[in-house]
Design an enzyme around this catalytic site. Sequence first.
Site, short mmCIF file in Angstrom:
data_model
loop_
_atom_site.label_atom_id
_atom_site.label_comp_id
_atom_site.label_asym_id
_atom_site.label_seq_id
_atom_site.Cartn_x
_atom_site.Cartn_y
_atom_site.Cartn_z
N LYS A 195 0.84 -1.20 0.00
CA LYS A 195 0.00 0.00 0.00
C LYS A 195 0.87 1.24 0.00
O LYS A 195 0.60 2.22 -0.70
CB LYS A 195 -0.94 -0.01 1.22
N GLN B 32 -5.44 -1.71 9.50
CA GLN B 32 -5.14 -3.01 8.88
C GLN B 32 -5.63 -4.14 9.78
O GLN B 32 -5.34 -4.15 10.98
CB GLN B 32 -3.62 -3.12 8.65
N ASP C 288 -11.58 2.33 3.42
CA ASP C 288 -11.74 0.88 3.34
C ASP C 288 -13.21 0.48 3.19
O ASP C 288 -13.51 -0.68 2.91
CB ASP C 288 -11.18 0.23 4.63
#
Length: 294
Positions: free
Chosen positions: A52, A96, A119
């Site tokens: 990322k 995450q 997200d």
Amino acid sequence: MAKIIDGKELAKKIRQNLKIECDELKEKGITPKLAVIMVGDNAASKVYVKNKSKACNEIGIEYQEYILGNETTQKELLDLIKELNKKEEINGILLQSPIPTQLNINEAFKTITYSKDVDGFTPSSVGKLCIGEETFISCTPYGVMKMFEEYNIDLNGKDVVILGRSNIVGKPLIQCCLQKNATVTVCHSKTKNLKDHTKRADVIIAAIGQSKFVKEDMIKEGAVVIDVGINRSEDGKLTGDVDFENVQKKASYITPVPGGVGPMTIAMLMNNVIQATKEQYKAKNNYKLIYQYK
Ligand code: GUN
């Protein structure tokens, strides 16, 4: 022999277009910025997070990592998210997963402010997706839908069978496929007679995290097979949830692992960061306009 859906190439094209959008924002004095929180030291997460950060660098998105220890408390995690919510220069926040088990991940996701939810995991994003409103879409399902679009795979009236019911992949995919008028079946570990479902699927999306689970005898001739799995075998090789070598002989389209859904997930995250930045900039300017008018 199936046509290969080249996620690597499509993701590259998307990232190139995003770089142009990012450069245009920078000309206006705006630099998109993503904050990534990682708790603990999950080896796979470290790899995902590194990828990322690489993509951010390539596009010109600023990237800030917050690494918290295994012993982090819920309060410490929520306090960090609240601090990032307030920071105007942060446009996107990504927590995450997985995180250590003493922490409540749903509560943490809920704390992320909607406008920075790149997200697509907050209840607001999930709810909006369910009622068909425009919103941030979880990056893997979004990437899968982009692949269908790019390869002109029309889901209208098709039988789509999703293997896996995770909040990150399976559940949002139900909504995405429904919106395209597919008839959606979700199978999971308690599903009886799994093969009966997979054999009649026009499209199979495998997201269960079991190496080479989908075999040639489980699919019908000409099915589209999308492999979301990323499993690492003992020799370090990446494998998907689909037995690619054999299934490709029977499918019409198939995604490889690596080079399929994985790069698309990252490209769609980058897309969400750029869109979040634009929306925040627009909202700020509207506010200024209203304020001046008053
Ligand atoms: N862990 C595995 N996939 C993902 C993802 O797409 N987003 C986050 N935040 N964590 C993950």
